[in-house]
Enzyme design. Sequence first.
Site, PDB file in Angstrom:
ATOM      1  N   ASP A 104       0.840  -1.192   0.000  1.00 22.88           N
ATOM      2  CA  ASP A 104       0.000   0.000   0.000  1.00 22.88           C
ATOM      3  C   ASP A 104       0.884   1.254   0.000  1.00 22.88           C
ATOM      4  O   ASP A 104       1.708   1.413  -0.892  1.00 22.88           O
ATOM      5  CB  ASP A 104      -0.948  -0.081   1.202  1.00 22.88           C
ATOM      6  CG  ASP A 104      -2.038   0.971   1.214  1.00 22.88           C
ATOM      7  OD1 ASP A 104      -3.086   0.737   0.576  1.00 22.88           O
ATOM      8  OD2 ASP A 104      -1.850   2.023   1.850  1.00 22.88           O
ATOM      9  N   HIS A 269      -7.011  -7.082   0.785  1.00 22.36           N
ATOM     10  CA  HIS A 269      -5.938  -6.091   0.693  1.00 22.36           C
ATOM     11  C   HIS A 269      -4.824  -6.358   1.701  1.00 22.36           C
ATOM     12  O   HIS A 269      -3.650  -6.136   1.403  1.00 22.36           O
ATOM     13  CB  HIS A 269      -6.530  -4.702   0.915  1.00 22.36           C
ATOM     14  CG  HIS A 269      -5.544  -3.581   0.854  1.00 22.36           C
ATOM     15  ND1 HIS A 269      -4.821  -3.282  -0.278  1.00 22.36           N
ATOM     16  CD2 HIS A 269      -5.158  -2.677   1.800  1.00 22.36           C
ATOM     17  CE1 HIS A 269      -4.047  -2.236  -0.044  1.00 22.36           C
ATOM     18  NE2 HIS A 269      -4.222  -1.861   1.216  1.00 22.36           N
TER      19      HIS A 269
END
Length: 296
Positions: A104, A269
Amino acid sequence: MAPVITGFDYRRVPVADGVSLNVAVAGSGSPIVLLHGFPQTHLMWRHVAADLAADHTVICPDLRGYGASDKPAAPVYPKRTMAADVVALARALGHERFALAGHDRGALVAFRAALDHPATITHLACLDVLPTVDMWDVMSGAGAAVGFHLYLMAQPPGLPEKLIAAAPDLFFGHFLDLWAGDPRALPPDVRAAYLDACRRAIPSIVADYRASAGVDAEDDRADRAAGNRLRMPVTVLQQDWGAALGYDAAALWRGWAPDLRHDTVTYGHFMAEEAPADIARALRDLLARTPAMDAP
């Protein structure tokens, strides 16, 4: 007391301009630095880091502005600055060359570090991102609603900070809940630690995101125009956002990385917490590849 990575030594390391990073270190062997994402801290790597420390020196910092690292007041936190922090951290720990993996936001820092310091970064792994300039290029139409936070935190100083501060646990918790493919991967004590860390870092988190809409995208465009590419072996793991938003993620990454292995995964994620054995295996496979020292 906040959770820690069991078996790791914690210290604070000065990196630049009076800024120190909180870092957990363990293991021996060739070094790898693991950078966390949003809305997390270094703790997201706890399973993968423990695995890799069996035969590597593993370095897990909180990024500038996150966790227990320093949070200097600034309207933007350029990835170039955050990348320089990481290089300075590794050098302070005795490593002139090292592998780098990021998730990320940490992947964007890792990407910038690999472009700015190609002789320093031996291998690069990026988890669940596109390079900043490509991300903005593909965000359009109703599909861009999934990235509403990108637009909110891109606004001038004041408004986003106040809006988020009005309900920080609701805001940050929204992403922890929405993005988790397996909520069990974020146990209550870890989730609470993430929320507490974010609650204490609202201005600096916004400054990180605000930079992405300005200086970070400009830096990427400049590198793309100059033909700069990633010179080291690169591994990218990401969810199939391209299918939903209408782009070819692997093709976008190939434009930056001649030596690329790109895999689409089915995890949520937070893949380093949801599938740590798979992520550790992918990083070991990356580290086994031979760096191309003289790649163009």
